[in-house]
Design an enzyme around this catalytic site. Structure first.
Site, PDB file in Angstrom:
ATOM      1  N   GLY A 102     -44.456  36.746  69.621  1.00 19.22           N
ATOM      2  CA  GLY A 102     -45.740  37.018  68.973  1.00 19.22           C
ATOM      3  C   GLY A 102     -45.968  38.515  68.905  1.00 19.22           C
ATOM      4  O   GLY A 102     -45.018  39.305  68.870  1.00 19.22           O
ATOM      5  N   LYS A 103     -47.225  38.916  68.930  1.00 26.04           N
ATOM      6  CA  LYS A 103     -47.547  40.337  68.764  1.00 26.04           C
ATOM      7  C   LYS A 103     -46.880  41.170  69.866  1.00 26.04           C
ATOM      8  O   LYS A 103     -46.270  42.196  69.601  1.00 26.04           O
ATOM      9  CB  LYS A 103     -49.069  40.519  68.780  1.00 26.04           C
ATOM     10  CG  LYS A 103     -49.758  39.876  67.577  1.00 26.04           C
ATOM     11  CD  LYS A 103     -51.231  40.191  67.509  1.00 26.04           C
ATOM     12  CE  LYS A 103     -52.052  39.521  68.583  1.00 26.04           C
ATOM     13  NZ  LYS A 103     -52.093  38.049  68.501  1.00 26.04           N
ATOM     14  N   VAL A 104     -46.985  40.712  71.108  1.00 26.29           N
ATOM     15  CA  VAL A 104     -46.421  41.481  72.224  1.00 26.29           C
ATOM     16  C   VAL A 104     -44.898  41.346  72.254  1.00 26.29           C
ATOM     17  O   VAL A 104     -44.176  42.337  72.373  1.00 26.29           O
ATOM     18  CB  VAL A 104     -47.035  41.016  73.570  1.00 26.29           C
ATOM     19  CG1 VAL A 104     -46.359  41.727  74.739  1.00 26.29           C
ATOM     20  CG2 VAL A 104     -48.540  41.270  73.589  1.00 26.29           C
ATOM     21  N   GLY A 105     -44.412  40.108  72.133  1.00 26.27           N
ATOM     22  CA  GLY A 105     -42.970  39.846  72.234  1.00 26.27           C
ATOM     23  C   GLY A 105     -42.156  40.628  71.207  1.00 26.27           C
ATOM     24  O   GLY A 105     -41.066  41.130  71.507  1.00 26.27           O
TER      25      GLY A 105
ATOM     26  N   LYS B   2     -66.461  39.993  82.712  1.00 32.70           N
ATOM     27  CA  LYS B   2     -65.989  39.146  81.618  1.00 32.70           C
ATOM     28  C   LYS B   2     -67.190  38.366  81.099  1.00 32.70           C
ATOM     29  O   LYS B   2     -68.121  38.076  81.846  1.00 32.70           O
ATOM     30  CB  LYS B   2     -64.937  38.170  82.154  1.00 32.70           C
ATOM     31  CG  LYS B   2     -64.053  37.578  81.103  1.00 32.70           C
ATOM     32  CD  LYS B   2     -62.803  38.411  80.874  1.00 32.70           C
ATOM     33  CE  LYS B   2     -61.911  37.783  79.826  1.00 32.70           C
ATOM     34  NZ  LYS B   2     -60.684  38.536  79.598  1.00 32.70           N
TER      35      LYS B   2
ATOM     36  N   GLY C 242     -41.444  33.869  73.447  1.00 29.36           N
ATOM     37  CA  GLY C 242     -42.632  34.162  72.645  1.00 29.36           C
ATOM     38  C   GLY C 242     -42.460  35.452  71.871  1.00 29.36           C
ATOM     39  O   GLY C 242     -42.516  36.544  72.452  1.00 29.36           O
TER      40      GLY C 242
END
Ligand SMILES: NC(=O)c1ccc[n+]([C@@H]2O[C@H](COP(=O)([O-])OP(=O)(O)OC[C@H]3O[C@@H](n4cnc5c(N)ncnc54)[C@H](O)[C@@H]3O)[C@@H](O)[C@H]2O)c1
Length: 360
Positions: A185-188, A83, A183
């Site tokens: 969002g994009k994933v949810g 990372k 949530g």
């Protein structure tokens, strides 16, 4: 620039290499952590964040790079864990020159580390970094990249949830179950769509009005509740945290009515004792880093030249991995998070050991 290598076990976190990078002209201060290259080059995104101190940045990169090694190992990738963190304010400090300076440091590691997006860095930033290094993925579609990783992240979460459903209710489907998604969002959003397709009913919440509007317009059959507190107290079979980290804390676990927790959010356990609390309450938790690996599977696939179907097939295998972890947890009498760690460590040790077979 300072560099140190691990010294045969004296580094308590066990990292192979940690590199401090500085470029005074652009103001770049970055740290790249390589936890393990036992399975291949270390892959993990670059976080651009205004840490309060260098110690905080170092601590974060050490934790995150270790986490990536485990995630990549269980995703079945031939990649180790690393990372990068850039210490600064992404709103104020980001410039072409700074990103390119960072790219040169990534290049200087000769392929031991591949970078990608994380908090504070975006696909467009990867395109800039790529002007200085080959060892970057998560690029824009125009540059051969794979685009939005949340599609396969949600697909992988859905697969993990199917494996959990099989473990608890005997059949790998969410049909007839009620799933609470925190949530949208994009994933949810993608996850809600898979659940509805599978015949589940969905109850959801979000703090963002436009996400709620999207749900009302796209899926009027989704029940919306005021907040996460209302969601976890609702009569749900599965809880899917898809917002921020730390979703599972002492107070939440104490009142949660779901029998399964499977979601896309990173770092769901507020502290390490939570997985035992969940197990004691008879709630099955599928480790976050296992089920949300679809995104890293996607960016890893891009390194070979992106092929959506191949990447989707790999993300589908999250079903098998989750199933194996749940079986191991039962067999060894440990919570699933501990079983996942053991499986990851086993793969790193067993496959990593093969490097000792000499090839001329
Ligand atoms: N996008 C990926 O490919 C990916 C991959 C792995 C892990 N994750 C993790 O999954 C989670 C969601 O990622 P995303 O890409 O969908 O992010 P996102 O920012 O698109 O969505 C997060 C959503 O959560 C909502 N939210 C924030 N706080 C909330 C709260 N207290 N209650 C209810 N809703 C709240 C936001 O309004 C937003 O709609 C994050 O934890 C992320 O780290 C994402």
């Amino acid at each position: 620039m300072g560099v140190f290598h691990s010294t045969g076990g004296q580094d308590p976190a066990g990292h192979e290499q940690v590199v401090f990078c500085q470029d005074r002209h652009t103001g770049l201060k970055a740290i790249i952590g390589i936890y393990s290259t036992a399975l291949g080059p270390a892959l993990g995104g670059t976080r651009f964040y205004p840490y309060p101190s260098e110690e905080a940045a170092l601590s974060d990169v050490l934790d995150l790079s270790r986490g990536m090694a485990y995630k990549n190992a269980l995703a079945g990738l031939d990649l180790g864990g690393g990372k990068g963190v850039i210490w600064g304010d992404p709103e104020l400090g980001k410039s072409e020159a700074l990103l390119r300076a960072y790219g040169r440091f990534v290049q200087s590691l000769g392929g031991r580390y591949y970078t990608a997006c994380d908090v504070g860095t975006y696909v467009a930033d990867m395109d800039v970094i790529a002007r200085e290094t080959r060892f970057v993925t998560g690029r824009s579609v125009e540059h051969g990249g794979a685009g939005d990783s949340s599609v396969l992240t949600a697909w992988g979460v859905f697969q993990g949830m199917r494996a959990a459903a099989e473990h608890v209710w005997g059949s790998p489907t969410l049909a007839g179950r009620r799933v609470g998604v925190a949530g949208l969002g994009k994933v949810g959003k993608h996850l809600a769509a898979h659940l509805l397709d599978d015949g589940a009913s969905v109850v959801a919440t979000d703090v963002n009005e436009s996400a709620l509007r999207w749900a009302r317009e796209t899926y009027p059959q989704v029940d919306l509740v005021a907040d996460t507190a209302a969601l976890i107290a609702a009569d749900i079979d599965v809880y899917a945290p898809c917002a921020l980290g730390g979703a599972l804390d002492d107070d939440t676990v104490a009142v949660l009515r779901a029998k399964v927790v499977t979601g896309g959010a990173n770092n769901q356990l507020a502290h390490p004792g939570i997985d035992k609390m969940l197990a004691d309450r008879g709630i099955l938790y599928t480790p976050d880093y296992v089920v949300n690996a679809g995104g890293v599977i996607q960016v890893a696939d891009e390194i070979e030249g992106f092929n959506f179907e191949r990447a989707k097939l790999r993300a589908t295998r999250i079903f098998d991995t989750t199933r194996e972890i749940l079986r191991l947890a039962d067999a060894e009498g440990v919570p699933p998070a501990a079983a996942a760690d053991r499986l990851a460590e086993r793969r790193m040790a067993e496959v990593g050991r093969l490097r000792t077979i000499h090839l001329s």
